[in-house]
Design a protein around this motif. Sequence first.
Motif, mmCIF file in Angstrom:
data_model
loop_
_atom_site.group_PDB
_atom_site.id
_atom_site.type_symbol
_atom_site.label_atom_id
_atom_site.label_comp_id
_atom_site.label_asym_id
_atom_site.label_seq_id
_atom_site.Cartn_x
_atom_site.Cartn_y
_atom_site.Cartn_z
ATOM 1 N N ASP A 47 -36.099 60.752 -93.282
ATOM 2 C CA ASP A 47 -35.123 61.127 -94.294
ATOM 3 C C ASP A 47 -35.200 62.609 -94.629
ATOM 4 O O ASP A 47 -34.221 63.221 -95.037
ATOM 5 C CB ASP A 47 -35.325 60.284 -95.553
ATOM 6 C CG ASP A 47 -34.994 58.813 -95.328
ATOM 7 O OD1 ASP A 47 -34.236 58.536 -94.378
ATOM 8 O OD2 ASP A 47 -35.484 57.962 -96.094
ATOM 9 N N SER A 48 -36.373 63.205 -94.470
ATOM 10 C CA SER A 48 -36.532 64.621 -94.796
ATOM 11 C C SER A 48 -36.020 65.532 -93.695
ATOM 12 O O SER A 48 -35.978 66.745 -93.881
ATOM 13 C CB SER A 48 -38.014 64.916 -95.048
ATOM 14 O OG SER A 48 -38.760 64.739 -93.856
ATOM 15 N N GLY A 49 -35.633 64.963 -92.582
ATOM 16 C CA GLY A 49 -35.159 65.773 -91.475
ATOM 17 C C GLY A 49 -36.213 66.049 -90.433
ATOM 18 O O GLY A 49 -35.914 66.554 -89.350
ATOM 19 N N LYS A 592 -40.816 70.796 -87.391
ATOM 20 C CA LYS A 592 -40.487 69.566 -86.659
ATOM 21 C C LYS A 592 -39.040 69.112 -86.877
ATOM 22 O O LYS A 592 -38.721 67.930 -86.771
ATOM 23 C CB LYS A 592 -41.443 68.441 -87.027
ATOM 24 C CG LYS A 592 -42.877 68.673 -86.549
ATOM 25 C CD LYS A 592 -43.728 67.433 -86.727
ATOM 26 C CE LYS A 592 -45.115 67.670 -86.139
ATOM 27 N NZ LYS A 592 -45.974 66.465 -86.247
ATOM 28 N N ARG A 593 -38.170 70.078 -87.102
ATOM 29 C CA ARG A 593 -36.747 69.764 -87.170
ATOM 30 C C ARG A 593 -36.059 69.950 -85.830
ATOM 31 O O ARG A 593 -34.919 69.502 -85.642
ATOM 32 C CB ARG A 593 -36.049 70.632 -88.221
ATOM 33 C CG ARG A 593 -36.340 70.220 -89.653
ATOM 34 C CD ARG A 593 -35.594 71.094 -90.649
ATOM 35 N NE ARG A 593 -35.724 70.588 -92.007
ATOM 36 C CZ ARG A 593 -34.886 69.727 -92.556
ATOM 37 N NH1 ARG A 593 -33.874 69.249 -91.852
ATOM 38 N NH2 ARG A 593 -35.059 69.317 -93.794
ATOM 39 N N ILE A 652 -29.183 68.446 -90.778
ATOM 40 C CA ILE A 652 -29.027 68.056 -92.172
ATOM 41 C C ILE A 652 -29.498 66.620 -92.316
ATOM 42 O O ILE A 652 -29.654 65.898 -91.331
ATOM 43 C CB ILE A 652 -27.564 68.176 -92.662
ATOM 44 C CG1 ILE A 652 -26.655 67.272 -91.822
ATOM 45 C CG2 ILE A 652 -27.095 69.620 -92.620
ATOM 46 C CD1 ILE A 652 -25.217 67.243 -92.311
ATOM 47 N N GLU A 653 -29.718 66.194 -93.530
ATOM 48 C CA GLU A 653 -30.187 64.838 -93.771
ATOM 49 C C GLU A 653 -29.183 63.816 -93.242
ATOM 50 O O GLU A 653 -27.984 63.908 -93.494
ATOM 51 C CB GLU A 653 -30.406 64.621 -95.259
ATOM 52 C CG GLU A 653 -30.972 63.257 -95.604
ATOM 53 C CD GLU A 653 -31.264 63.098 -97.081
ATOM 54 O OE1 GLU A 653 -31.321 61.938 -97.544
ATOM 55 O OE2 GLU A 653 -31.431 64.131 -97.767
ATOM 56 N N GLU A 700 -25.507 59.257 -90.315
ATOM 57 C CA GLU A 700 -25.587 58.086 -91.172
ATOM 58 C C GLU A 700 -25.322 58.477 -92.621
ATOM 59 O O GLU A 700 -25.870 59.470 -93.117
ATOM 60 C CB GLU A 700 -26.957 57.430 -91.069
ATOM 61 C CG GLU A 700 -27.223 56.740 -89.737
ATOM 62 C CD GLU A 700 -28.544 56.008 -89.721
ATOM 63 O OE1 GLU A 700 -28.834 55.333 -88.712
ATOM 64 O OE2 GLU A 700 -29.292 56.109 -90.727
ATOM 65 N N VAL A 701 -24.479 57.684 -93.286
ATOM 66 C CA VAL A 701 -24.151 57.918 -94.687
ATOM 67 C C VAL A 701 -24.490 56.660 -95.473
ATOM 68 O O VAL A 701 -23.872 55.608 -95.242
ATOM 69 C CB VAL A 701 -22.658 58.267 -94.864
ATOM 70 C CG1 VAL A 701 -22.354 58.536 -96.342
ATOM 71 C CG2 VAL A 701 -22.284 59.463 -94.024
ATOM 72 N N PRO A 702 -25.465 56.693 -96.389
ATOM 73 C CA PRO A 702 -25.775 55.505 -97.189
ATOM 74 C C PRO A 702 -24.619 55.172 -98.132
ATOM 75 O O PRO A 702 -23.940 56.061 -98.657
ATOM 76 C CB PRO A 702 -27.025 55.922 -97.978
ATOM 77 C CG PRO A 702 -27.553 57.141 -97.279
ATOM 78 C CD PRO A 702 -26.375 57.814 -96.669
#
Length: 802
Positions: A47-49, A592-593, A652-653, A700-702
């Motif tokens: 989740d942090s990317g 690590k992105r 981006i997230e 992905e969009v929650p």
Amino acid sequence: MNTNFVRAALLGGSALLALAATPAFAANTKPAADPAPAAAATDPATDSGELKDIVVTATKRETSLQKTPIAISVIDPTVLKDRHVQSLLDLADGTVPSLRVATFEARQSALTVGIRGIVPFDQNQTARDTGVGVYFDGVYLGRSQGLNAALFDIERVEVLRGPQGTLFGRNTEGGALSIVTARPTGKFGGSLTAGFGNYGAYNTAAHVNLPQFNNISIKLDGVIQHQNPFVKNPLPGSVGWGAYNRVGGHVAAVWKPVDGFSAELSYDQAKDENSPFYSQLLNYNPRGLPVATIAQINANGGKLPSGTIAPLSPLVVVSGDDRMKTADIGVPQQYSVDRTHGFSAKLNYDVAPGLELRSITAWRGVSTDQWDNSGGAHRTVFLPNGKFSRYSLSFMQQHQFSQEFQAVGSLPQLDYVAGLFYFTENAREQAATPSTNQWNADGTGYTILSQTALGTIGSGNQGWAPGSFFFQRGSFARAYSYAAFAQATYTPAGFDAFHLTLGGRYTHDKRNGTLYLVQGKSTNFPFTFDNSRFDPMVTAAFDATDTVHLYAKYSTGYRAGGANDRSQTFASFGAEAVKSYEIGSKMDLFDKRVRLNLAGYIMDRTGTQIDFDNVDTNPASPTYNLHTEETRNAPGTSKIRGVEADITTSPIEGMTVGASYAYTYTNVPLTPNPFLGNALTQVFVVYTPRNAASAYADYEVPLAGSEAKVRFHLDANYADPAYSFQNETTRTDKTFVMNGRIALADLPLTEGGTKMTLSLWSRNLLNNSFVYRRSAANAATLGDYGNFNPPRTIGLEGTVRF
């Protein structure tokens, strides 16, 4: 050698495996729980990317993908769903640029699989092998027939690029493709999937894990896949082209009576009914030859006058760049049928904290009834009252047995793997090529010939009903392979950034067989192949930082020799071998992105197996319409050079973007062509584009206030034109395919955790059409012909997980 004795001895060795124990020190790395040479993939980003680590077991133990000095591509279940991959042929779009998958001829029933320019032209035989090993749950598959069966509940498909001659062995000079199914969990749960699409497509799948009982966990899998033809057949009652019906089942049970010991038994069975892709006439008379008239042909005894080309029937449509939706000529066509089955027994025993012993015992088999009438009038010249439409029939059965023992352990500063391997197979095939249609006197009409031959059966009087075949060839072959291998990685004390890996494999191959039927006559053309070799591997790896890893590798691999059962004498040919020099880097950058993996390699191949293909197009010849091949080992050294790059980033997230690129240069020395008086001929590596690339984006969009999310996927895949025949200068079209999927995922259905996912998917989203296989062999008598890629398919699918 008495194979029953060998099998009994090896099975006895499996039983004694649990009794063999030696002390060892604590492992530096964890032995892989699954003995299959596989890679476990996870969601690409947190989740942090930050990109998550991926655990692989390509070295028979669990290691980080980024710290494993092997070029590996991992295809996880998410990728399979996003691209709607149902069988290996769906990977032909270029998901992994250096992996090339294509049909043999136009047939879905047999696939050509290649990696890094090691791509066979014709492995669809009884007495020869591929240069890329295909594995199903750690078991080597000896034949290419049956490879396009429906995929079960796949945990991962991984591609090991470059020679894998140490841990994998023979026939992995280009690499290895490993298919790994999900293992039983021992907890009740599973999934049900149903979907439908255009061209009458539908698919269903059920995967169920049963609760553990008496230390036994069981998992059941079942799949059904169907698609109507995308090229219709005008002949009532006959199948069109590009259709399939696939059904399969798989059951696995894991027994863990005590800590440290497990026994896994699995059985699978599948049936794949399929029809070939349509072979279309792309142009007519490309060489501008004089067109003979019907009167001239009749005056010449029904033969074409020298230096002329036959007229084109007014019923034949030249497609050019357009994929036909309905064939112009109706021909008899029924489904080819592939049946596969297999049983395996895997034993794992942790005899000490740093040593695990394993045994993999497997029986497998495949049978193929091939009915390929893909050409119609598009590959046969028009002659008044002449027969046309070659129906290629083949009936093949194969059975194999394999046994592998492995010891995976660790000592201070040393991780090691050692093992023994045995493999044997028997294969048998018969083939016939009756014509199914006949022109009238002026080509304005045709009749369907009787499928039952009347009178004495011969090459000119045969049908396609059982009992009416005129078998043009019949062969059987047996193969035996024995191997011992070891590999160890040393990390010096006080300098844990450096790792030196040494490995080697000794293999002894034996193969023999007989071509017992040629042109309907009993023959006795035997062949033998007997060879031993040693394949070494040396890898030096250096951890420049915690996230930057470099390596240099030398390795060898080889493809066993054999004989070509399409020849007239079954003459044997030798093995081919490759030496590979590779450097690479694996880097996680920017916290690590961004993950960037690079590899460059040089491969020198000797003894390259070249197939020279010939079809007799002279209507007056006694072998008219007969497809013949001769295989030669090319002199000198074939050169393969390449660069590969893979990048993944989470900008981006919720978003992951990735791309892969492969540059592959190949050059094969001039080779004597037996059909041209052994004149030196330029030959080519098939299905290997100079440049190939793939890119994708996932987002992905929650959904607010819910566990559900909306997932978007889009990928694009490109490849340069490539050769599809080893001794033709003609190349295919460049290819470009996009796939897409939108999913409403993880919709809660019950408080107990049952969730649903609904998705809309499309393959070949832009409906691009291109010729993926093209031949100019008939350019002097008719024109070029080719096969087009599948059109756009689109569908809806729902999955319930419980």
